[in-house]
Scaffold this motif. Structure first.
Motif, PDB file in Angstrom:
ATOM      1  N   LEU A  69      -0.447  -0.718  -2.067  1.00  0.00           N
ATOM      2  CA  LEU A  69       0.916   0.081  -2.135  1.00  0.00           C
ATOM      3  C   LEU A  69       0.682   1.163  -1.441  1.00  0.00           C
ATOM      4  O   LEU A  69       1.864   1.389  -0.838  1.00  0.00           O
ATOM      5  CB  LEU A  69       1.517   0.260  -3.249  1.00  0.00           C
ATOM      6  CG  LEU A  69       1.736  -0.883  -4.332  1.00  0.00           C
ATOM      7  CD1 LEU A  69       2.524  -0.756  -5.585  1.00  0.00           C
ATOM      8  CD2 LEU A  69       2.788  -1.902  -3.495  1.00  0.00           C
ATOM      9  N   HIS A 120       5.186  -5.647  -7.643  1.00  0.00           N
ATOM     10  CA  HIS A 120       4.635  -4.202  -7.860  1.00  0.00           C
ATOM     11  C   HIS A 120       4.545  -3.961  -9.387  1.00  0.00           C
ATOM     12  O   HIS A 120       3.696  -3.705  -9.775  1.00  0.00           O
ATOM     13  CB  HIS A 120       5.571  -3.202  -7.128  1.00  0.00           C
ATOM     14  CG  HIS A 120       5.548  -2.998  -5.909  1.00  0.00           C
ATOM     15  ND1 HIS A 120       6.244  -2.267  -5.186  1.00  0.00           N
ATOM     16  CD2 HIS A 120       4.747  -3.834  -4.844  1.00  0.00           C
ATOM     17  CE1 HIS A 120       5.845  -2.520  -3.663  1.00  0.00           C
ATOM     18  NE2 HIS A 120       4.949  -3.602  -3.593  1.00  0.00           N
ATOM     19  N   VAL A 150      -3.431  -1.500  -6.946  1.00  0.00           N
ATOM     20  CA  VAL A 150      -2.227  -1.063  -6.840  1.00  0.00           C
ATOM     21  C   VAL A 150      -2.363   0.076  -5.512  1.00  0.00           C
ATOM     22  O   VAL A 150      -1.673  -0.042  -4.477  1.00  0.00           O
ATOM     23  CB  VAL A 150      -1.693  -0.107  -7.784  1.00  0.00           C
ATOM     24  CG1 VAL A 150      -0.424   0.529  -7.425  1.00  0.00           C
ATOM     25  CG2 VAL A 150      -1.131  -1.309  -8.918  1.00  0.00           C
TER      26      VAL A 150
END
Length: 77
Positions: free
Chosen positions: A34, A18, A30
């Motif tokens: 995520l 991450h 991202v």
């Protein structure tokens, strides 16, 4: 004991992945990896419905900001 060590190693590896994604500055990546469902969750949990006016502040790759309640068309820029 081994399970907790494995879990800690997996956690460190995930955090490193991450950090690397955020450091690249590839925010759409991202967001898609995520938090792909965050927008829908925010809209649902906040109770946003047709006719409501909301302010989209700092959503990064605009994923949450582009999520609209069912039946609502996008207006504006």
């Amino acid at each position: 004991m081994t399970e907790s060590i494995d879990a800690a190693q997996a956690d460190r590896a995930l955090k490193a992945k991450h950090r690397a994604m955020w450091a690249m500055g590839d925010y759409p990546s991202v967001a898609s990896h995520l938090i792909p469902d965050l927008g829908a969750v925010l809209v649902r949990e906040c109770g946003v419905s047709r006719g409501d006016r909301v302010l989209d502040v700092a959503t990064g790759a605009r994923k949450p900001g582009q999520t609209r309640p069912p039946g609502r068309r996008h207006r504006g820029g």
